[in-house]
Design a protein around this motif. Structure first.
Motif, PDB file in Angstrom:
ATOM      1  N   ILE A  13       1.083  -1.344  -0.048  1.00  0.00           N
ATOM      2  CA  ILE A  13       0.484  -0.140   0.222  1.00  0.00           C
ATOM      3  C   ILE A  13       0.932   0.970   0.046  1.00  0.00           C
ATOM      4  O   ILE A  13       1.518   1.184  -0.015  1.00  0.00           O
ATOM      5  N   GLU A  38      -3.896   4.467   0.169  1.00  0.00           N
ATOM      6  CA  GLU A  38      -4.441   4.942   1.478  1.00  0.00           C
ATOM      7  C   GLU A  38      -3.876   6.538   1.854  1.00  0.00           C
ATOM      8  O   GLU A  38      -3.057   6.420   2.180  1.00  0.00           O
ATOM      9  N   THR A  80     -12.812   5.876  10.402  1.00  0.00           N
ATOM     10  CA  THR A  80     -12.234   5.405   9.496  1.00  0.00           C
ATOM     11  C   THR A  80     -12.590   3.349   9.898  1.00  0.00           C
ATOM     12  O   THR A  80     -13.078   3.661  10.590  1.00  0.00           O
ATOM     13  N   SER A  84      -6.380   0.856   7.461  1.00  0.00           N
ATOM     14  CA  SER A  84      -6.578   1.882   7.263  1.00  0.00           C
ATOM     15  C   SER A  84      -6.450   2.689   9.017  1.00  0.00           C
ATOM     16  O   SER A  84      -5.962   3.507   9.390  1.00  0.00           O
ATOM     17  N   TYR A 109      -9.622   8.220   7.073  1.00  0.00           N
ATOM     18  CA  TYR A 109      -8.377   7.224   6.804  1.00  0.00           C
ATOM     19  C   TYR A 109      -9.483   6.329   5.859  1.00  0.00           C
ATOM     20  O   TYR A 109      -9.585   5.413   6.161  1.00  0.00           O
ATOM     21  N   VAL A 110      -9.105   6.353   4.687  1.00  0.00           N
ATOM     22  CA  VAL A 110      -9.516   5.302   3.833  1.00  0.00           C
ATOM     23  C   VAL A 110      -8.609   5.086   2.220  1.00  0.00           C
ATOM     24  O   VAL A 110      -7.830   6.094   2.540  1.00  0.00           O
ATOM     25  N   TRP A 111      -9.008   4.280   2.134  1.00  0.00           N
ATOM     26  CA  TRP A 111      -8.376   3.541   0.316  1.00  0.00           C
ATOM     27  C   TRP A 111      -9.284   4.210  -0.757  1.00  0.00           C
ATOM     28  O   TRP A 111     -10.383   4.619  -0.325  1.00  0.00           O
ATOM     29  N   LEU A 168     -10.393   7.409  -1.143  1.00  0.00           N
ATOM     30  CA  LEU A 168      -9.783   8.996  -1.027  1.00  0.00           C
ATOM     31  C   LEU A 168     -10.088   9.653  -2.125  1.00  0.00           C
ATOM     32  O   LEU A 168     -10.053  10.957  -1.408  1.00  0.00           O
ATOM     33  N   SER A 218       0.262  10.152   4.360  1.00  0.00           N
ATOM     34  CA  SER A 218      -0.525   8.334   3.081  1.00  0.00           C
ATOM     35  C   SER A 218       0.157   7.116   3.585  1.00  0.00           C
ATOM     36  O   SER A 218       1.449   7.503   4.325  1.00  0.00           O
ATOM     37  N   SER A 219      -0.536   6.177   3.365  1.00  0.00           N
ATOM     38  CA  SER A 219       0.053   4.864   3.830  1.00  0.00           C
ATOM     39  C   SER A 219       1.927   5.020   3.224  1.00  0.00           C
ATOM     40  O   SER A 219       2.653   3.872   4.114  1.00  0.00           O
TER      41      SER A 219
END
Length: 353
Positions: free
Chosen positions: A128, A132, A152, A158, A199-201, A205, A217-218
C-alpha cells in the motif's frame, strides 16, 4: 457512538467473535454444501469462492478478464464483494469463502489470539502506498485534528495506519473521536459534514480528496517503518486439499501483474470497468500501489521460500506488537506463527525457477 473511546475497539472485536460463533452455528448444518460440493474427477474443486474488494490491483483484472474461469473450466468461480478485511476474516472463519483479500492489519489479527484463523498467505496483492491516506477538511496538520471526528473502517489497514499516524504526531487515541465506518459510509458521512477527517482507501479516497487535504499517506508511514499491504488469504484446508487450484490461482494473479507492466492501458481499462472509473483515473489509482510478480514475491523482502521465510513475517510481527500496545489484540504471537502463516511452498510450486 456513546461508548467510552477506550472500550469501543474491544467491543468491536468481541462482537466480531460473538457474531462469528452465531454464523458458524447457522452454517454447521450445511457445511458439506458450503465447502464447494467436493472435487471434480481431475481433482479440482467443484467451486472456488473468492472474496474480493474494490481495490485497484491485479485481482480486479483477473475478475474482469475471467481468467480464473478460463483456467478452471470445470470449477464454478463465485466472486463475492467485501468492504473490509475484518469482514473477510469473519467469512473465512465461517467457511463461506476459500480465498480472499484482506489487509495486513486484519491478517495480523486473524493469525493472533483470540481469532487464530486457520488460513495462510500465498500472495501479496500490493504494497500500500498513496492509495490509503488520512484526509481532512479543515486541518493543515494531524495535530489540528485534536478533538475532531475521524472515520475509518475498524480492524483494517487504514485503522492501523491511522493509529500509527496519531502516535507519530504525538496524539493519543483518546485525543480524537474515532468512528467505525465502511468506505461507502465514510463518503456519505463526509458529504453530510458528520466527520472532520477520514483514513480510507481508493476509490473513496479519491472522492474525499476533491475538497479535502491529505495529511499523511500509507506511503509516508511505510517510510517511518509502518508498512501495510493487501494480502491474499487461503483457508489452510482448501490449500491442502486443492494445491493445483491454488497454483492456478497464483499464476493468474501473476499474469495480471505482468499485464500492468506490459500493457498499462489494458490493465487500467479492466480495473476501471470494475470500479466504474474512467481508464485514466483507474490508471492513476493503480500507480499508487506497488505490485509484485511471483518471482519478486519469492524474494527475502516479501514471502520468501520454504527454506527462508521472507520479511513479511517480521512486518506482521511488528504490526502485532503495535496492535497489542494499542490493546487491539490479546497477545503478540511468536514470530514463528507468522512465518508458518506464509504459504511459501505453494508460491514456490507455482513459480519454480
Amino acid at each position: 457512538m456513546t461508548l467510552p473511546r477506550k472500550s469501543r475497539t474491544t467491543v468491536k472485536l468481541t462482537s466480531l467473535i460473538a457474531g462469528t460463533a452465531l454464523l458458524l452455528g447457522a452454517l454447521a448444518g450445511c457445511a458439506s454444501t458450503e465447502e464447494g460440493g467436493g472435487a471434480n474427477t481431475d481433482g479440482t474443486p467443484k467451486e472456488l469462492r473468492v472474496a474480493y474488494q474494490l481495490i485497484p490491483n491485479g485481482d480486479l483484472i483477473v475478475k474482469n478478464q475471467k481468467w480464473l474461469e478460463q483456467a478452471l473450466p470445470d470449477t464454478k468461480i463465485t466472486w463475492s464483494k467485501f468492504d473490509s478485511g475484518g469482514d473477510v476474516n469473519t467469512a473465512v472463519i465461517a467457511g463461506s469463502v476459500d480465498i480472499g483479500l484482506a489487509g495486513s492489519s486484519p491478517v495480523t489479527r486473524g493469525l493472533s489470539a483470540p481469532l487464530n484463523i486457520a488460513y495462510q498467505i500465498p500472495w501479496i496483492f500490493d504494497v500500500i502506498g498513496e492509495n490509503e491516506a488520512l484526509v481532512a477538511k479543515d486541518a493543515a496538520a494531524i495535530t489540528d485534528l485534536k478533538g475532531k471526528k475521524i472515520a475509518t473502517p475498524f480492524s483494517s489497514t487504514s485503522h492501523y495506519s491511522l493509529l500509527a499516524a496519531l502516535q507519530d504526531a504525538g496524539l493519543a487515541e483518546s485525543d480524537v473521536e474515532l468512528i467505525d465506518l465502511e468506505p461507502q459510509d465514510i463518503q456519505a458521512a463526509w458529504t453530510r459534514g458528520d466527520i472532520d477527517a477520514a483514513y480510507v482507501w481508493t476509490p473513496v479516497l479519491g472522492e474525499l480528496e476533491k475538497d479535502g487535504k491529505v495529511l499523511i499517506s500509507s506511503k509516508d508511514l511505510a517510510a517511518k517503518g509502518k508498512v501495510t499491504a493487501d494480502l491474499a488469504v487461503v483457508r489452510t484446508e482448501f490449500a491442502e486439499k486443492y494445491p493445483a487450484a491454488l497454483k492456478t490461482w497464483l499464476q493468474q494473479q501473476d499474469r495480471a501483474v505482468k499485464l500492468t507492466r506490459t500493457d498499462h492501458d489494458a490493465a487500467a481499462a479492466a480495473i476501471g470497468q470494475e470500479l466504474s472509473l474512467d481508464p485514466a483515473e483507474a490508471g492513476r489509482q493503480l500507480d499508487q500501489l506497488v505490485l509484485l510478480d511471483g518471482a519478486e514475491q519469492k524474494g527475502a523482502d516479501y514471502l520468501g521460500t520454504p527454506e527462508a521465510p521472507g520479511k513479511l513475517a517480521d512486518t506482521l510481527f511488528s504490526a502485532a506488537e503495535f496492535l497489542k500496545a494499542q490493546n487491539q489484540i490479546d497477545a503478540v504471537p511468536q514470530l514463528s506463527v507468522f512465518q508458518s502463516g506464509l504459504a511459501t511452498k505453494a508460491l514456490s510450486d507455482a513459480f519454480a525457477s
